[in-house]
Design a protein around this motif. Structure first.
Motif, short mmCIF file in Angstrom:
data_model
loop_
_atom_site.label_atom_id
_atom_site.label_comp_id
_atom_site.label_asym_id
_atom_site.label_seq_id
_atom_site.Cartn_x
_atom_site.Cartn_y
_atom_site.Cartn_z
N ASP A 45 -3.29 5.05 -0.72
CA ASP A 45 -4.34 4.14 -0.29
C ASP A 45 -4.90 4.43 1.17
O ASP A 45 -5.78 4.21 1.55
CB ASP A 45 -3.37 2.61 -0.14
CG ASP A 45 -3.34 2.17 -1.46
OD1 ASP A 45 -4.32 2.12 -2.31
OD2 ASP A 45 -2.14 1.67 -1.73
N HIS A 46 -3.90 4.93 1.91
CA HIS A 46 -4.24 5.51 3.17
C HIS A 46 -3.75 6.87 3.57
O HIS A 46 -2.41 7.01 3.10
CB HIS A 46 -3.87 4.62 4.28
CG HIS A 46 -4.13 4.98 5.73
ND1 HIS A 46 -5.03 4.91 6.22
CD2 HIS A 46 -3.17 5.58 6.63
CE1 HIS A 46 -4.88 5.52 7.52
NE2 HIS A 46 -3.76 5.68 7.85
N ARG B 46 1.05 4.88 1.69
CA ARG B 46 0.49 5.54 2.91
C ARG B 46 1.20 6.61 3.10
O ARG B 46 2.24 7.12 2.90
CB ARG B 46 0.97 4.54 4.12
CG ARG B 46 0.06 3.22 4.02
CD ARG B 46 0.77 2.18 4.72
NE ARG B 46 1.15 2.70 6.19
CZ ARG B 46 1.89 1.63 6.84
NH1 ARG B 46 2.41 0.60 6.51
NH2 ARG B 46 2.44 2.25 7.96
N SER C 127 -8.44 10.15 9.15
CA SER C 127 -8.07 8.97 8.55
C SER C 127 -8.94 8.66 7.35
O SER C 127 -10.00 8.56 7.37
CB SER C 127 -8.39 7.64 9.64
OG SER C 127 -7.77 6.53 9.13
N HIS D 1 -3.03 9.75 6.83
CA HIS D 1 -3.55 10.10 8.15
C HIS D 1 -3.22 11.62 8.23
O HIS D 1 -1.78 12.00 8.06
CB HIS D 1 -2.67 9.38 9.09
CG HIS D 1 -2.80 10.12 10.40
ND1 HIS D 1 -1.73 10.12 11.35
CD2 HIS D 1 -3.67 10.46 11.16
CE1 HIS D 1 -1.79 10.75 12.36
NE2 HIS D 1 -3.03 10.90 12.47
N ASP E 193 5.10 -1.74 2.29
CA ASP E 193 4.37 -0.39 1.92
C ASP E 193 5.24 0.49 1.73
O ASP E 193 6.63 0.54 2.03
CB ASP E 193 3.37 -0.23 3.02
CG ASP E 193 2.16 -1.03 3.10
OD1 ASP E 193 1.90 -2.02 2.43
OD2 ASP E 193 1.48 -0.84 4.21
N PHE F 264 -12.63 8.13 -0.65
CA PHE F 264 -11.92 7.56 0.56
C PHE F 264 -13.12 7.32 1.59
O PHE F 264 -14.09 8.35 1.60
CB PHE F 264 -11.25 8.61 1.17
CG PHE F 264 -9.80 8.92 0.25
CD1 PHE F 264 -8.70 7.78 0.71
CD2 PHE F 264 -9.67 9.59 -0.98
CE1 PHE F 264 -7.70 7.84 0.15
CE2 PHE F 264 -8.49 9.48 -1.48
CZ PHE F 264 -7.40 8.70 -1.11
N GLN G 217 1.56 4.47 13.92
CA GLN G 217 1.14 3.70 12.54
C GLN G 217 2.38 4.06 11.54
O GLN G 217 2.46 3.50 10.49
CB GLN G 217 -0.25 4.07 12.11
CG GLN G 217 -1.33 3.61 13.11
CD GLN G 217 -2.50 3.70 12.50
OE1 GLN G 217 -2.82 5.02 12.05
NE2 GLN G 217 -3.46 2.82 12.56
N HIS H 42 1.53 9.40 6.59
CA HIS H 42 1.21 9.56 8.08
C HIS H 42 1.61 10.71 8.96
O HIS H 42 2.60 11.42 8.31
CB HIS H 42 1.93 8.37 8.86
CG HIS H 42 1.45 6.85 8.45
ND1 HIS H 42 0.35 6.50 8.94
CD2 HIS H 42 1.78 6.04 7.47
CE1 HIS H 42 0.07 5.10 8.66
NE2 HIS H 42 0.93 4.81 7.76
N ARG I 175 0.81 -1.19 -0.09
CA ARG I 175 0.16 0.02 -0.07
C ARG I 175 0.77 1.31 0.12
O ARG I 175 2.09 1.12 0.34
CB ARG I 175 -0.88 0.07 1.28
CG ARG I 175 -1.89 -1.10 1.09
CD ARG I 175 -2.87 -0.99 2.59
NE ARG I 175 -1.76 -1.52 3.43
CZ ARG I 175 -1.85 -1.30 4.72
NH1 ARG I 175 -3.10 -0.75 5.14
NH2 ARG I 175 -1.22 -1.72 5.60
N ASP J 39 -9.23 6.13 4.13
CA ASP J 39 -8.83 4.84 3.58
C ASP J 39 -9.56 5.02 2.16
O ASP J 39 -10.73 5.10 2.00
CB ASP J 39 -9.48 3.69 4.59
CG ASP J 39 -8.43 3.51 5.67
OD1 ASP J 39 -7.38 3.09 5.25
OD2 ASP J 39 -8.71 3.76 6.52
N ARG J 40 -8.72 4.29 1.20
CA ARG J 40 -9.42 4.34 -0.29
C ARG J 40 -10.46 3.32 -0.17
O ARG J 40 -10.12 2.41 0.44
CB ARG J 40 -8.14 4.25 -1.21
CG ARG J 40 -8.85 4.23 -2.45
CD ARG J 40 -7.69 4.72 -3.70
NE ARG J 40 -6.70 3.82 -3.70
CZ ARG J 40 -5.89 3.66 -4.57
NH1 ARG J 40 -6.07 4.78 -5.84
NH2 ARG J 40 -4.95 3.10 -4.91
#
Lengths: 215, 215
Positions: free
Chosen positions: B168-169, B5, B211, B171, B148, B196, B66, B7, B3, B213-214
């Motif tokens: 994909d993600h 990401r 947060s 934060h 990732d 998302f 994370q 953060h 993925r 998330d796709r």
């Protein structure tokens, strides 16, 4: 001392409080109802404005309901009152809210084009004034009988009152959508946090309620 | 599938992820450390990066932590790597992070001015590439060994990867300060919420963790 308060003022994640292209059919432009539909329309407070007795309570309603109490007058910008720009073509337009608007107090509409006051059902009277924030607030306080004055928006009006440091309390609802365009709420407010105590709380509906109390 | 990401990406209430005027002394420009100091610096995760074993847990640390797991490579923009602009005057600069940067993986620095790779202590190697988001991601995935890939910022880099729909993600940490100027995170992202699932939670420190998330 009566306070100056802002309530239920929604803003997208990218900082827009209204979309682009206001018209008679689209009071919020391309934003449509998306700044309000996810959290406000279900509340007992909003349903009550529609004459209904259903509606959810919970955190969204707890904040929404602070809108009404102890308010003696409202000040709003002309774009909240209607989609017209420039000189009034006639005086037929009396706002988006029908014959009995939900304000039930004097409402001062800021405009460079004053027109005669309009008395509506239920205690709302629209006054049209060309005034600075300070002068508008003085008139609203005179009319409010010792109660608080609400700044009703839109974003340009809120920005003016914030810039003049006239706001005691502001409730902003951060809605997790990206409008991309429209009118920005936060422009020119660098350092605002130094003048306010700020609280945030998220709702299960996904919005975040932010409460600003002047220090 | 590994993925992509993002953060601990902080943004002011008015949408700025870095201030104006980055320099050697001020990596975040006039924002200083204000986007990170209120919530991140106290966390066990950040203190751990400093080689300390103290630090707070709680919701800020839960999100902050994370950042590290299962990451095989990072991609960052040149302005995250350093304050220089244009052709490199020399190759002495090896980032803000000292001899042992906290990445411990290959790091791909996007720049129009490639230079030789730099191997640091602790497993971090900086590679300098002039590449589209897609090509940079291909190279990072090759280097990540199935793990990732983290997009490290700054805002221009995040916007590019969001625009290319490669994330994909994400934060995001909404910090209740008004910077007034700097580099905007959200520009050009109209309708992002449709791609998302978004969750928000506030922290006692006053920030709101979001947060994405796709779907």
């Amino acid at each position: 001392m009566s306070r100056v308060r802002i309530h239920n003022f929604a803003v997208s994640l990218d900082g827009f409080s209204t979309g682009e292209g206001q018209s008679l059919e689209t009071p919020f432009g391309h934003a449509g109802e998306r700044l309000m539909s996810g959290w406000f329309f279900q509340t007992r407070t909003f349903r009550g404005m529609q004459g209904k007795t259903d509606g959810r309570m919970g955190v969204d309603d707890a904040f929404a309901g602070q809108w009404g109490g102890e308010i003696g007058a409202e000040i709003m910008g002309r774009n909240k009152f209607g989609p017209q720009r420039g000189p009034w073509e006639n005086h037929d337009w009396t706002g988006w809210w029908g014959p009995n608007p939900p304000f039930h107090t004097p409402v001062f509409v800021l405009t460079h084009h004053p027109r005669p006051s309009v008395e509506m059902e239920g205690g709302t009277t629209f006054h049209f004034i060309d005034a600075t924030p300070e002068e508008a607030l003085r008139q609203a306080r005179d009319a409010a009988g010792g109660l608080d004055v609400r700044i009703g928006g839109g974003p340009a009006t809120v920005r003016q009152f914030l810039a003049a440091d006239l706001v005691d309390h502001m409730h902003v609802v951060l809605v997790p959508i990206l409008l991309g365009r429209g009118e920005r709420l936060w422009d020119g407010q660098e350092g605002l946090e130094e003048r306010f105590d700020i609280e945030s709380v998220t709702s299960p509906t996904g919005v975040t309620h932010m409460s600003f109390d002047r220090r």
